[in-house]
Design a protein around this motif. Sequence first.
Motif, PDB file in Angstrom:
ATOM      1  N   LEU A   1       2.150   1.720  -3.502  1.00  0.00           N
ATOM      2  CA  LEU A   1       1.094   2.214  -4.382  1.00  0.00           C
ATOM      3  C   LEU A   1       0.833   3.700  -4.147  1.00  0.00           C
ATOM      4  CD1 LEU A   1      -1.403  -0.791  -4.268  1.00  0.00           C
ATOM      5  CD2 LEU A   1      -0.205   0.048  -6.291  1.00  0.00           C
TER       6      LEU A   1
ATOM      7  N   TYR B   1      -8.595   0.582  -2.997  1.00  0.00           N
ATOM      8  CA  TYR B   1      -7.629  -0.460  -3.343  1.00  0.00           C
ATOM      9  C   TYR B   1      -8.348  -1.656  -3.958  1.00  0.00           C
ATOM     10  CZ  TYR B   1      -4.149   1.995  -0.503  1.00  0.00           C
ATOM     11  OH  TYR B   1      -3.283   2.926   0.000  1.00  0.00           O
TER      12      TYR B   1
ATOM     13  N   TYR C   1      -4.425   0.635  -6.955  1.00  0.00           N
ATOM     14  CA  TYR C   1      -5.020   1.773  -6.245  1.00  0.00           C
ATOM     15  C   TYR C   1      -5.612   2.729  -7.256  1.00  0.00           C
ATOM     16  CZ  TYR C   1      -5.469   5.963  -3.374  1.00  0.00           C
ATOM     17  OH  TYR C   1      -5.955   7.074  -2.735  1.00  0.00           O
TER      18      TYR C   1
ATOM     19  N   LYS D   1       0.828  -1.212   0.000  1.00  0.00           N
ATOM     20  CA  LYS D   1       0.000   0.000   0.000  1.00  0.00           C
ATOM     21  C   LYS D   1       0.863   1.264   0.000  1.00  0.00           C
ATOM     22  CE  LYS D   1      -4.369  -1.572   1.995  1.00  0.00           C
ATOM     23  NZ  LYS D   1      -5.354  -1.400   3.087  1.00  0.00           N
TER      24      LYS D   1
END
Length: 276
Positions: free
Chosen positions: A165, A200, A193, A162
């Motif tokens: 991204l 997401y 994303y 994450k």
Amino acid sequence: MKRILTIQDISCLGKCSLTIALPVISATGVETVILPTAVLSTHTMFKNFTVKDLSDQIDPIKNHWLSENVRFDAIYTGYLGTIEQIDQMKELFNDFRHDGMTIFVDPVMADNGKLYPAFDMDYVKKNAELCASADIIVPNITEAAFMTGMEYKEEYDEAYIKEMLQKLNEFGAKVSVLTGVSLSPGKTGVMGYDREADDYFVYQNDRIDASYHGTGDLFSSSCIGAMMRGKSWQEAMKIAADYTAYTIEVTLQNPDKPWYGVDFEATIPELIKKLG
């Protein structure tokens, strides 16, 4: 009928780049226009391959299309061998961009924690600039680590993906997708994303213990083809991931044990089936 322009090299033998993109995208029912960046006798896993750079042909071809008022519904770039070609792509995007067009960039330059031979950090920075001009980018984890400046990890958690991204998102693409993401043992897939939706997307399938040249090209080609057939980017990523995994499985069953590419020709009917 939708029309895609795909820009990458031609490896005459080897099942990668344009020799995958042209038949696979065409099989999805989308007109496929090609712009070769180089011609190679084989891909680079063969020894003593020949190569002819075609950079000097890119602008004349582009200008001819502009004079003919050619329009594209999507532009998809793969392997670009030089910084100069990346600059040419940025200009080409601007020349053909219009409302409703999708620019899909696969910044092919690295894998397994290392850059491909002959590439350096200047090339990485240029690829990041190209990603900033795109609507959708699909780097693998190695490529994303180089572009974002994050540490490359072979073992990671979802928080790491994450964060990567989010850093890719700062380049400006609407959708950033990481390929080759494994979030649990025995699984692999993609995580993306969507900047506008602040959302997401994760899709995982079974990891197959095999590696073939050109599977990234197969994934990207089937993905952009599915999108042009009306699938959402999330649906297209799922179709592409499943189709690529299925093709690897079929290739593994080939008694001739091909080493230089996957048997995508035998699995195209499955892709068409997945598209409905």
